[in-house]
Scaffold this motif. Structure first.
Motif, PDB file in Angstrom:
ATOM      1  N   LEU A  91       0.846  -1.195   0.000  1.00 22.19           N
ATOM      2  CA  LEU A  91       0.000   0.000   0.000  1.00 22.19           C
ATOM      3  C   LEU A  91       0.880   1.242   0.000  1.00 22.19           C
ATOM      4  O   LEU A  91       2.048   1.192   0.363  1.00 22.19           O
ATOM      5  N   MET A  92       0.293   2.376  -0.410  1.00 23.59           N
ATOM      6  CA  MET A  92       1.041   3.623  -0.375  1.00 23.59           C
ATOM      7  C   MET A  92       0.848   4.238   0.996  1.00 23.59           C
ATOM      8  O   MET A  92      -0.279   4.583   1.368  1.00 23.59           O
ATOM      9  N   PRO A  93       1.939   4.397   1.771  1.00 18.18           N
ATOM     10  CA  PRO A  93       1.787   4.790   3.178  1.00 18.18           C
ATOM     11  C   PRO A  93       1.171   6.168   3.361  1.00 18.18           C
ATOM     12  O   PRO A  93       0.621   6.451   4.420  1.00 18.18           O
ATOM     13  N   TRP A  94       1.269   7.040   2.352  1.00 21.30           N
ATOM     14  CA  TRP A  94       0.755   8.403   2.526  1.00 21.30           C
ATOM     15  C   TRP A  94      -0.695   8.537   2.085  1.00 21.30           C
ATOM     16  O   TRP A  94      -1.269   9.602   2.173  1.00 21.30           O
ATOM     17  N   PHE A 135      -4.916   5.356   7.927  1.00 18.87           N
ATOM     18  CA  PHE A 135      -3.682   5.203   7.165  1.00 18.87           C
ATOM     19  C   PHE A 135      -3.174   3.764   7.318  1.00 18.87           C
ATOM     20  O   PHE A 135      -3.471   3.104   8.321  1.00 18.87           O
TER      21      PHE A 135
ATOM     22  N   LEU B 153       5.880  -0.656  -5.542  1.00 17.32           N
ATOM     23  CA  LEU B 153       4.903   0.386  -5.847  1.00 17.32           C
ATOM     24  C   LEU B 153       5.012   0.807  -7.314  1.00 17.32           C
ATOM     25  O   LEU B 153       4.012   1.105  -7.967  1.00 17.32           O
ATOM     26  N   LEU B 156       3.145  -1.631  -9.229  1.00 20.46           N
ATOM     27  CA  LEU B 156       1.702  -1.371  -9.102  1.00 20.46           C
ATOM     28  C   LEU B 156       1.271  -0.354 -10.157  1.00 20.46           C
ATOM     29  O   LEU B 156       0.239  -0.521 -10.813  1.00 20.46           O
ATOM     30  N   LEU B 171       3.218   9.020  -7.240  1.00 22.66           N
ATOM     31  CA  LEU B 171       4.165   8.113  -6.598  1.00 22.66           C
ATOM     32  C   LEU B 171       5.482   8.803  -6.241  1.00 22.66           C
ATOM     33  O   LEU B 171       5.857   8.850  -5.069  1.00 22.66           O
ATOM     34  N   PRO B 174       5.174  12.361  -3.882  1.00 23.39           N
ATOM     35  CA  PRO B 174       4.869  12.098  -2.465  1.00 23.39           C
ATOM     36  C   PRO B 174       5.906  11.195  -1.799  1.00 23.39           C
ATOM     37  O   PRO B 174       6.229  11.378  -0.630  1.00 23.39           O
ATOM     38  N   SER B 256       0.920  12.522   9.604  1.00 17.39           N
ATOM     39  CA  SER B 256      -0.175  11.560   9.508  1.00 17.39           C
ATOM     40  C   SER B 256       0.287  10.179   9.055  1.00 17.39           C
ATOM     41  O   SER B 256      -0.363   9.195   9.325  1.00 17.39           O
ATOM     42  N   TRP B 257       1.427  10.113   8.355  1.00 18.29           N
ATOM     43  CA  TRP B 257       1.761   8.798   7.808  1.00 18.29           C
ATOM     44  C   TRP B 257       3.192   8.351   7.959  1.00 18.29           C
ATOM     45  O   TRP B 257       3.477   7.169   7.960  1.00 18.29           O
ATOM     46  N   HIS B 258       4.153   9.274   8.101  1.00 18.44           N
ATOM     47  CA  HIS B 258       5.542   8.821   7.991  1.00 18.44           C
ATOM     48  C   HIS B 258       6.065   8.203   9.286  1.00 18.44           C
ATOM     49  O   HIS B 258       5.716   8.647  10.371  1.00 18.44           O
TER      50      HIS B 258
END
Lengths: 258, 265
Positions: A91-94, A135, B153, B156, B171, B174, B256-258
């Motif tokens: 999956l794309m983490p962001w 997320f 990715l 994908l 891709l 980001p 939020s995600w890293h």
């Protein structure tokens, strides 16, 4: 089954050989015909090239010799009809869950409204309604894989290629996911290709099991699985299932000894 | 574990106590050796000088902040765009990267007079010097980000028949963000230093006051040592503000995600 066989095969592999660069042969002389609606598992020891075979069918790596056709086309040309479920969810983490599922639809240019509708339906099917805004890091391994499957199914592929999708999950989660995968398939039929090293999983899911030997990868046995779909979880405890499990395990052991 | 990770209170108290101890030591040193104030002013003399010179220092700080901000923005923008070109085309990377390294190896003290020759004394030269200092970390880090895209990715995106533009937008850009922000953090710590050095070498007081670097020279030549120390204090505050700003941006974009931001339970 008879009707399916009379049709041209969906995937046809003939005389396929694969080596990477000047390296040794990874796959040697693979011939395979798969009819619409089949679910074929590739099983074998690590290094037998089962994942490579799947990637060849997807057109992610070129054949060295021989040919592969998907719906009569070269694999790269047939990508619109298939999708790939990668190892470890990928999956794309962001991107949030819904945004991950949406990606293939976004990339092929669907409008926002139908995209949202489709994503909602897919998440419901894999049992993740309500997780849209999460997320990937907030999900368990099993949930991540469900997102990955929802993403693959969002484009309604005719062919679904699954590369050891649930190898890293615990047994209970795997069983549940496999049952759900079959339930999804009875609603949205697709021709399935499944790479695994787990015998029980292969028998439960497949209509046919292709056993590969290593160094180089060759087909050493093909096992037909006669159980009709839809299959219930209880199938796993029936004597015919257990007998076929034993047959498959023996075929796999024969490879390992050789 | 608890011994190696001090509590929040301790994390504040320990450095504060260390600072107090060092200041006491400073006074003791000055008193025992009878060091005159034009060589080593006492801490309270520095604070007094800062207060006395507050109008001059404030306008000098504004001049320096302007130079630092302009140079930093230029470094980040040009750095990002160049990194994109380098990251997307191996041929461009092979052609240009070694030359960028050559530029990086050139000391600022040599580049500064050249900039002054070309751009004259004042802001343009200061911005150019700040740019040169901050530009390389942005390029190097961001290029790395564009190159090290997850292989699976990418596959994908291949399976999705994505165009190159789609791959870039959804891709690569980001995916390169954490690297870009790392480069930005380094550029952010360097920018105020770059602006002060630039001001030191190319600053002028024409049409008002010079920047912090210029004031440093001015106070030094007048032997106003407490005020000279005070410029150091101002530079510290500026540095913290800059780093704080970049850290905030880092947090905004990645929290939020890293992995670096996400709290694992």
């Amino acid at each position: 089954m008879d009707r399916a066989m009379s049709e041209a095969p969906v995937v046809k592999v003939s005389g396929l050989r694969k080596r990477f660069g000047a390296g040794p042969l990874v796959l040697d002389g693979i011939d395979l015909e798969v009819a619409r609606g089949e679910f074929v598992s590739f099983i074998g020891p690590s290094g037998c090239g089962k994942s490579t075979l799947l990637r060849l069918i997807a057109g992610l790596t070129p054949a060295s010799e021989g040919s592969i056709t998907v719906e009569g086309l070269a694999p790269e040309q047939a990508r619109k009809r298939m999708f790939f479920v990668f190892q470890d969810a990928n999956l794309m983490p962001w991107r949030r869950v819904a945004e991950n599922v949406e990606l293939p639809l976004l990339l092929r240019g669907d409008a926002p409204a139908p995209r949202r509708e489709r994503v909602a339906r897919m998440l419901e099917i894999v049992g993740l309604a309500g997780a849209e805004a999460k997320f990937p890091w907030q999900l368990s391994g099993g949930m991540k894989m469900r997102v990955s499957i929802a993403r693959a199914l969002s484009v309604a592929p005719e062919i679904l290629l699954l590369d050891e999708p649930i190898g890293a999950l615990d047994e209970m989660t795997r069983d549940r996911l496999n049952e759900d995968l079959l339930a999804i398939r009875s609603r949205d039929p697709f021709t399935g290709f499944f790479v695994t090293h787990a015998v029980a999983e292969a028998v439960f899911l497949s209509s046919r099991i292709v056993v590969l030997g290593a160094n180089p990868g060759r087909v050493t046995a093909v096992i037909e699985v006669p159980f009709a779909y839809p299959r219930q979880p209880e199938l796993r405890e029936t004597p015919p299932f257990l007998r076929l499990l034993a047959t498959t395990a023996q075929a796999l052991r024969a490879v390992r000894v050789a | 574990m608890s011994a190696s990770s001090p509590s929040r209170l301790a994390a504040f108290l320990l450095p504060a106590l260390t600072a107090v101890a060092l200041i006491l030591l400073w006074y003791a040193f000055k008193a025992v050796l009878q060091v005159p104030s034009f060589v080593l002013p006492a801490p309270h003399e520095i604070v007094a000088a800062a207060w006395e010179e507050r109008t001059v220092l404030w306008s000098a700080a504004l001049v320096t902040v302007r130079g630092a901000l302009l140079g930093f923005t230029a470094a980040v923008t040009v750095g990002f765009l160049l990194a994109m070109a380098l990251g997307f085309s191996p041929r461009i990377k092979t052609s240009f990267y070694p030359l960028i390294l050559v530029l990086q190896m050139m000391p600022v003290t040599i580049l500064a007079p050249i900039f002054v020759l070309w751009l004259g004394q004042g802001l343009p030269s200061i911005v150019a010097i700040t740019f040169v200092i901050g530009f390389f970390p942005v390029v190097a880090n961001t290029t790395m980000g564009f190159i090290s895209v997850d292989r699976h990715l990418r596959e994908l995106f291949v399976m999705c028949n994505a165009t190159r533009a789609q791959e870039a937008r959804y891709l690569r850009i980001p995916g390169a963000m954490p690297y870009f922000l790392t480069g930005m953090k380094i550029a952010g710590t360097l920018a105020p230093i770059g602006a002060i050095v630039g001001d030191f070498l190319a600053g002028s007081a024409q049409g008002g006051v010079g920047g912090i670097g210029y004031m440093t020279i001015s106070y030094f030549s007048q032997l106003k040592t407490p005020a000279l120390f005070a410029t150091g204090l101002v530079a510290c505050v500026m540095g913290f503000l800059f780093v704080g700003g970049v850290n905030w941006l880092h947090w905004r974009l990645l929290h939020s995600w890293h992995d670096s931001m996400v709290k694992k339970e």
